[in-house]
Design a protein around this motif. Structure first.
Motif, PDB file in Angstrom:
ATOM      1  N   MET A 213       0.877  -1.269  -0.278  1.00 52.02           N
ATOM      2  CA  MET A 213      -0.044  -0.028  -0.107  1.00 52.02           C
ATOM      3  C   MET A 213       0.790   1.190   0.023  1.00 52.02           C
ATOM      4  O   MET A 213       0.485   1.990  -0.659  1.00 52.02           O
ATOM      5  N   ILE A 214       2.010   1.419   0.734  1.00 51.63           N
ATOM      6  CA  ILE A 214       2.891   2.378   0.872  1.00 51.63           C
ATOM      7  C   ILE A 214       3.507   2.379  -0.504  1.00 51.63           C
ATOM      8  O   ILE A 214       3.624   3.779  -0.971  1.00 51.63           O
ATOM      9  N   THR A 215       4.094   1.450  -0.955  1.00 48.35           N
ATOM     10  CA  THR A 215       4.812   1.732  -2.294  1.00 48.35           C
ATOM     11  C   THR A 215       3.680   2.250  -3.324  1.00 48.35           C
ATOM     12  O   THR A 215       4.196   3.085  -4.144  1.00 48.35           O
ATOM     13  N   ALA A 216       2.715   1.739  -3.338  1.00 44.40           N
ATOM     14  CA  ALA A 216       1.564   2.251  -4.280  1.00 44.40           C
ATOM     15  C   ALA A 216       1.167   3.765  -4.125  1.00 44.40           C
ATOM     16  O   ALA A 216       1.078   4.658  -5.170  1.00 44.40           O
ATOM     17  N   LEU A 217       1.100   4.280  -2.970  1.00 46.55           N
ATOM     18  CA  LEU A 217       0.819   5.463  -2.556  1.00 46.55           C
ATOM     19  C   LEU A 217       1.988   6.432  -2.840  1.00 46.55           C
ATOM     20  O   LEU A 217       1.963   7.381  -3.562  1.00 46.55           O
ATOM     21  N   VAL A 218       3.388   5.893  -2.890  1.00 41.98           N
ATOM     22  CA  VAL A 218       4.524   6.542  -3.483  1.00 41.98           C
ATOM     23  C   VAL A 218       4.510   6.840  -4.735  1.00 41.98           C
ATOM     24  O   VAL A 218       4.555   8.062  -5.230  1.00 41.98           O
ATOM     25  N   PHE A 219       4.212   5.906  -5.744  1.00 42.37           N
ATOM     26  CA  PHE A 219       4.138   5.888  -7.049  1.00 42.37           C
ATOM     27  C   PHE A 219       2.990   6.772  -7.341  1.00 42.37           C
ATOM     28  O   PHE A 219       3.150   7.793  -8.436  1.00 42.37           O
ATOM     29  N   THR A 220       1.875   6.695  -6.862  1.00 41.26           N
ATOM     30  CA  THR A 220       0.929   7.548  -7.140  1.00 41.26           C
ATOM     31  C   THR A 220       0.924   9.055  -6.877  1.00 41.26           C
ATOM     32  O   THR A 220       0.780   9.685  -7.714  1.00 41.26           O
ATOM     33  N   ILE A 221       1.798   9.200  -5.721  1.00 37.99           N
ATOM     34  CA  ILE A 221       1.765  10.602  -5.285  1.00 37.99           C
ATOM     35  C   ILE A 221       2.894  11.052  -6.635  1.00 37.99           C
ATOM     36  O   ILE A 221       2.920  12.436  -6.753  1.00 37.99           O
ATOM     37  N   SER A 222       3.936  10.441  -6.729  1.00 36.34           N
ATOM     38  CA  SER A 222       5.071  10.665  -7.862  1.00 36.34           C
ATOM     39  C   SER A 222       4.310  11.070  -9.065  1.00 36.34           C
ATOM     40  O   SER A 222       4.537  12.165  -9.634  1.00 36.34           O
ATOM     41  N   TYR A 223       3.008  10.357  -9.568  1.00 35.05           N
ATOM     42  CA  TYR A 223       2.619  10.689 -10.828  1.00 35.05           C
ATOM     43  C   TYR A 223       1.939  12.095 -10.749  1.00 35.05           C
ATOM     44  O   TYR A 223       2.054  12.662 -11.570  1.00 35.05           O
ATOM     45  N   PHE A 224       1.035  12.307  -9.718  1.00 33.46           N
ATOM     46  CA  PHE A 224       0.367  13.345  -9.790  1.00 33.46           C
ATOM     47  C   PHE A 224       1.251  14.518  -9.229  1.00 33.46           C
ATOM     48  O   PHE A 224       0.726  15.668  -9.960  1.00 33.46           O
ATOM     49  N   THR A 225       2.414  14.568  -8.761  1.00 32.76           N
ATOM     50  CA  THR A 225       3.262  15.650  -8.638  1.00 32.76           C
ATOM     51  C   THR A 225       3.728  15.946  -9.959  1.00 32.76           C
ATOM     52  O   THR A 225       4.008  17.147 -10.382  1.00 32.76           O
ATOM     53  N   TYR A 226       4.299  15.073 -10.608  1.00 38.47           N
ATOM     54  CA  TYR A 226       4.669  14.926 -12.004  1.00 38.47           C
ATOM     55  C   TYR A 226       3.808  15.853 -12.923  1.00 38.47           C
ATOM     56  O   TYR A 226       3.985  16.818 -13.610  1.00 38.47           O
ATOM     57  N   SER A 227       2.473  15.223 -12.798  1.00 37.82           N
ATOM     58  CA  SER A 227       1.557  15.792 -13.740  1.00 37.82           C
ATOM     59  C   SER A 227       1.267  17.350 -13.401  1.00 37.82           C
ATOM     60  O   SER A 227       1.009  17.935 -14.139  1.00 37.82           O
ATOM     61  N   TYR A 228       1.335  17.867 -12.129  1.00 39.77           N
ATOM     62  CA  TYR A 228       1.053  18.799 -11.595  1.00 39.77           C
ATOM     63  C   TYR A 228       2.082  19.925 -12.085  1.00 39.77           C
ATOM     64  O   TYR A 228       1.721  21.149 -12.542  1.00 39.77           O
ATOM     65  N   ILE A 229       3.378  19.515 -12.028  1.00 35.47           N
ATOM     66  CA  ILE A 229       4.514  20.492 -12.345  1.00 35.47           C
ATOM     67  C   ILE A 229       4.684  20.343 -13.961  1.00 35.47           C
ATOM     68  O   ILE A 229       4.897  21.411 -14.381  1.00 35.47           O
ATOM     69  N   PHE A 230       4.796  19.197 -14.683  1.00 37.43           N
ATOM     70  CA  PHE A 230       5.159  19.000 -16.000  1.00 37.43           C
ATOM     71  C   PHE A 230       3.958  18.824 -17.049  1.00 37.43           C
ATOM     72  O   PHE A 230       4.016  18.885 -18.239  1.00 37.43           O
ATOM     73  N   GLY A 231       2.932  18.639 -16.500  1.00 43.86           N
ATOM     74  CA  GLY A 231       1.594  18.011 -17.259  1.00 43.86           C
ATOM     75  C   GLY A 231       1.626  16.593 -17.127  1.00 43.86           C
ATOM     76  O   GLY A 231       2.365  15.775 -16.889  1.00 43.86           O
ATOM     77  N   ILE A 232       0.573  15.910 -17.955  1.00 41.65           N
ATOM     78  CA  ILE A 232       0.245  14.545 -17.825  1.00 41.65           C
ATOM     79  C   ILE A 232       1.176  13.951 -18.682  1.00 41.65           C
ATOM     80  O   ILE A 232       1.457  14.311 -19.900  1.00 41.65           O
ATOM     81  N   PRO A 233       1.989  12.900 -18.216  1.00 37.56           N
ATOM     82  CA  PRO A 233       3.011  12.451 -18.923  1.00 37.56           C
ATOM     83  C   PRO A 233       2.539  11.417 -20.213  1.00 37.56           C
ATOM     84  O   PRO A 233       1.353  11.182 -20.317  1.00 37.56           O
ATOM     85  N   THR A 234       3.472  11.118 -21.220  1.00 37.03           N
ATOM     86  CA  THR A 234       2.852  10.548 -22.364  1.00 37.03           C
ATOM     87  C   THR A 234       2.406   9.195 -22.279  1.00 37.03           C
ATOM     88  O   THR A 234       2.912   8.423 -21.457  1.00 37.03           O
ATOM     89  N   ARG A 235       1.500   8.992 -22.881  1.00 43.75           N
ATOM     90  CA  ARG A 235       0.784   7.261 -22.699  1.00 43.75           C
ATOM     91  C   ARG A 235       0.888   6.610 -23.973  1.00 43.75           C
ATOM     92  O   ARG A 235       1.125   5.325 -23.770  1.00 43.75           O
ATOM     93  N   PHE A 236       1.165   7.126 -25.095  1.00 48.97           N
ATOM     94  CA  PHE A 236       1.221   6.404 -26.339  1.00 48.97           C
ATOM     95  C   PHE A 236       2.665   6.920 -27.010  1.00 48.97           C
ATOM     96  O   PHE A 236       2.542   8.119 -27.581  1.00 48.97           O
ATOM     97  N   PRO A 237       3.854   6.473 -26.895  1.00 52.09           N
ATOM     98  CA  PRO A 237       4.114   4.930 -26.080  1.00 52.09           C
ATOM     99  C   PRO A 237       4.188   5.613 -24.515  1.00 52.09           C
ATOM    100  O   PRO A 237       4.385   6.835 -24.155  1.00 52.09           O
ATOM    101  N   PRO A 238       3.983   4.745 -23.680  1.00 48.30           N
ATOM    102  CA  PRO A 238       4.104   5.220 -22.291  1.00 48.30           C
ATOM    103  C   PRO A 238       5.371   5.420 -21.630  1.00 48.30           C
ATOM    104  O   PRO A 238       6.428   4.902 -21.962  1.00 48.30           O
ATOM    105  N   THR A 239       5.354   6.346 -21.079  1.00 49.47           N
ATOM    106  CA  THR A 239       6.634   6.793 -20.268  1.00 49.47           C
ATOM    107  C   THR A 239       6.800   6.140 -18.848  1.00 49.47           C
ATOM    108  O   THR A 239       5.674   5.655 -18.584  1.00 49.47           O
ATOM    109  N   LEU A 240       8.000   6.144 -18.164  1.00 47.34           N
ATOM    110  CA  LEU A 240       7.890   5.499 -17.064  1.00 47.34           C
ATOM    111  C   LEU A 240       7.046   6.029 -15.903  1.00 47.34           C
ATOM    112  O   LEU A 240       6.513   5.250 -15.086  1.00 47.34           O
TER     113      LEU A 240
END
Length: 242
Positions: A213-240
Motif C-alpha cells: 500500500m505504501i509503495t502504491a501511494l508513493v508511485f501515485t503521489i509521484s505521478y500526480f506531482t509530476y502531472s501538476y508540475i510538467f503536465g500529464i505524462p505521455t501515454r502512447f508510447p508509455p513513459t516510465l
C-alpha cells in the motif's frame, strides 16, 4: 469454495469495466468539462494496467496453479485464438462503422490481418493475444517464476520505456511490443510487469499488505506531482512515470 480473494478480483474487474465504458462514452461524445476530462484521464491510467493485472491473476488460477489441469497450454492457445477473433471483429467493425473515410480493399484487409493497420479501440485485444502467446511459449517458466525473478524482469521491462521508438515506427507491428508514436498501442513489454505481478499476487495469496500500500501511494503521489508540475505524462508510447 470461491474465496473472498477471488470475489475481490471479480469486483475490481467489474469496476474497471464500468469505468472503461464510461470513459469511452465520454471520448465518443466529446464531453469536455473538467470532471469528464479528469475521469477519462484516471480511467486511461488505471484500466488497461488493471486488466493486465487481473489477467495474470486469473491465468495463475486457471492454468499455472493446477497440477491436475489437463493440457493447460492447449487451453491457453485456444483462448488466444478467441481473443484474436475478437480483435478482428472489433478492428473491421471500427473501419466499417467509425472511420470517416473508408474504402474496402484487399490491401486494407491484409494490413489489418497482419497488424500493419491497428484500428482504434481494438489495440488492447492484440496485447491480450500476445501475452497469451507468451504464456503459451513460456508456460514452464511462468509457472515457476519467483518474486525475485518477477522483480528483475519487471525492472528490465520498465527500463524499455527509455528506448526511443521513433526509429522503429516504419514497422508498425513493433509498436505492439514496445510502443509507437504513429498509433495507439499498449506495448506488452512495458505492461508485462502488471501481468507478472498479478501472477505473484495470486500465487502467494496476497491480500492487504501495508508495504504494498505504501509503495502504491508513493508511485501515485509521484505521478500526480509530476502531472501538476510538467503536465500529464505521455501515454502512447508509455513513459516510465505513466
Amino acid at each position: 469454495m470461491y474465496s473472498g480473494r477471488n470475489k475481490t478480483i471479480d469486483a475490481y474487474k467489474g469496476i474497471l469495466v464500468v469505468l472503461m465504458i464510461l470513459a469511452h462514452v465520454i471520448q465518443f461524445l466529446c464531453i469536455g468539462n473538467h470532471l469528464s476530462t479528469y475521469l477519462s484521464s484516471y480511467v486511461n491510467l488505471t484500466t488497461f494496467s488493471g486488466f493486465f493485472f487481473i489477467f495474470g491473476f486469473t491465468n495463475q488460477i486457471a492454468y499455472f496453479d493446477k497440477d491436475d489441469n489437463k493440457h493447460p497450454q492447449k487451453k491457453i492457445l485456444n483462448n488466444a485464438v478467441k481473443i484474436l477473433i475478437a480483435y478482428y471483429i472489433s478492428a473491421f467493425s471500427y473501419r466499417f462503422f467509425i472511420s470517416t473515410v473508408f474504402v474496402f480493399s484487399l490491401k486494407l484487409f491484409a494490413e489489418i490481418i497482419i497488424f500493419y493497420d491497428v484500428p482504434g479501440y481494438s489495440e488492447f485485444l492484440i496485447s491480450f493475444f500476445l501475452i497469451s502467446l507468451i504464456s503459451f511459449f513460456f508456460f514452464s517458466y511462468l509457472r515457476k517464476i519467483t518474486v525475485k525473478q518477477t522483480f528483475l524482469l519487471s525492472a528490465f521491462c520498465l527500463l524499455m520505456t527509455f528506448v526511443p521508438t521513433t526509429k522503429f515506427d516504419f514497422i508498425p507491428q513493433l509498436g505492439l511490443l514496445w510502443g509507437s508514436h504513429k498509433y495507439t498501442a499498449f506495448p506488452i513489454i512495458q505492461y508485462l510487469p502488471f501481468y507478472l505481478i498479478g501472477i505473484q499476487f495470486s500465487k502467494n495469496k496476497v491480500g492487504y499488505h501495508s508495504k504494498i500500500m505504501i509503495t502504491a501511494l508513493v508511485f501515485t503521489i509521484s505521478y500526480f506531482t509530476y502531472s501538476y508540475i510538467f503536465g500529464i505524462p505521455t501515454r502512447f508510447p508509455p513513459t516510465l512515470i505513466f
